[in-house]
Design an enzyme around this catalytic site. Structure first.
Site, PDB file in Angstrom:
ATOM      1  N   HIS A   8      22.695 -22.352  13.273  1.00  0.00           N
ATOM      2  CA  HIS A   8      23.622 -22.462  12.155  1.00  0.00           C
ATOM      3  C   HIS A   8      24.074 -21.082  11.662  1.00  0.00           C
ATOM      4  O   HIS A   8      23.408 -20.067  11.901  1.00  0.00           O
ATOM      5  CB  HIS A   8      22.982 -23.235  11.002  1.00  0.00           C
ATOM      6  CG  HIS A   8      21.764 -22.555  10.435  1.00  0.00           C
ATOM      7  ND1 HIS A   8      21.833 -21.465   9.593  1.00  0.00           N
ATOM      8  CD2 HIS A   8      20.447 -22.809  10.603  1.00  0.00           C
ATOM      9  CE1 HIS A   8      20.623 -21.084   9.259  1.00  0.00           C
ATOM     10  NE2 HIS A   8      19.751 -21.875   9.862  1.00  0.00           N
TER      11      HIS A   8
ATOM     12  N   GLU B 156      13.779 -27.537  11.359  1.00  0.00           N
ATOM     13  CA  GLU B 156      13.113 -26.243  11.518  1.00  0.00           C
ATOM     14  C   GLU B 156      11.599 -26.405  11.377  1.00  0.00           C
ATOM     15  O   GLU B 156      11.111 -27.424  10.856  1.00  0.00           O
ATOM     16  CB  GLU B 156      13.656 -25.260  10.465  1.00  0.00           C
ATOM     17  CG  GLU B 156      13.034 -23.864  10.471  1.00  0.00           C
ATOM     18  CD  GLU B 156      13.214 -23.102  11.787  1.00  0.00           C
ATOM     19  OE1 GLU B 156      12.623 -23.548  12.788  1.00  0.00           O
ATOM     20  OE2 GLU B 156      13.900 -22.064  11.791  1.00  0.00           O
TER      21      GLU B 156
END
Length: 271
Positions: free
Chosen positions: A10, A96
């Site tokens: 990202h 994550e």
């Protein structure tokens, strides 16, 4: 006919900029991060055409806002028809690393915290080996990333049998994607049999009937740093040697695809 897994971290957030560990905290992209990913989308799909949008079959993404926002920005240059042909799968397995007590901290703050708790007396902290207090162990993140790799490679095998090129894009995070790449190569990882219930359970991490769940008998995890770098907004390309799904490999040329004549020459040399 090429099968590729294109990993995309990202764009910039306030915490990726500062270096704070960002796991479950749901941060948006910064203004720079937005422009960063708009430029990336224009480059890979339009200006340099590194990726043919007609070959993109699936996008797998972390559920976090920063990853999903990045997808929207990267796909901006595609036509509605091109977008409609890409299935986007939100998969909790791509989240994550869960940092637990270390969420929001900087590396030196984590090191100091662990020292205050009497840890790391003989060797320095290594997240790839030691995991995170009240967060995930390396075995836990290794298991869930092994699951999604198995699903992606199963789709690639299916697409290859159908005689079509398939680019599957994966939008996620810094630690998760570097870990993902380490597992893709197999030889960097430790193989573990699924002996316990938590290792064999289907977590139902995504909702898409076109993506078969692959039950694992074994999984892989890392016990040391794979020494891969992937900055915010970075892209990497994973593929297969000899067009064999059983031979996962790193595409050193990245998203760049050489002309057909170059490919044919390479094939002759390889043979």
């Amino acid at each position: 006919m090429t099968q590729r897994c294109i990993i995309v971290r990202h764009g910039q957030t306030e915490w990726s900029k500062s270096g704070q560990y960002t796991g479950l905290t749901d941060l948006p992209l910064t203004e720079f991060g937005v422009k960063q990913m708009e430029r990336t989308g224009r480059s890979i799909f339009r200006d340099n055409a590194f990726i043919d949008p007609n070959n993109v079959t699936y996008i797998f993404t972390s559920p976090r806002l920063r990853a999903r926002q990045t997808i929207d920005l990267v796909l901006e240059t595609l036509t509605p028809e091109q977008k409609s042909k890409i299935r986007i799968v939100v998969d909790e397995d791509l989240r994550e690393w869960e940092y637990g007590d270390y969420e929001g901290l900087l590396t030196h703050e984590i090191v100091a915290l662990r020292k205050s708790r009497g840890l790391d007396k003989t060797v320095p902290w290594n997240i790839w080996r030691d995991g995170c207090e009240n967060g995930e162990t390396t075995q836990q993140i290794g298991l869930r990333l092994s699951r999604i790799i198995a699903r992606i490679q199963n789709l690639h095998r299916k697409h290859q049998s159908e005689g079509r090129s398939s680019d599957i894009m994966v939008f996620a995070h810094g630690h998760a994607l570097r870990y993902f790449a380490g597992l893709w190569f197999q030889k960097l990882a430790v193989e573990q049999k699924c002996n316990n219930e938590w290792e064999r359970v289907n977590p139902d991490s995504y909702k898409d009937d076109t993506v078969p769940y692959v039950q694992l008998d074994t999984y892989r995890y890392l016990n040391d740093n794979p020494f891969f770098l992937l900055d915010a907004g970075g892209i990497g390309v994973l593929s297969y040697a000899h067009n064999s799904i059983d031979e996962p490999a790193l595409a050193l040329a990245g998203a760049f695809v050489p002309p057909p004549e170059e490919q044919s020459q390479h094939e002759e040399v390889r043979k």
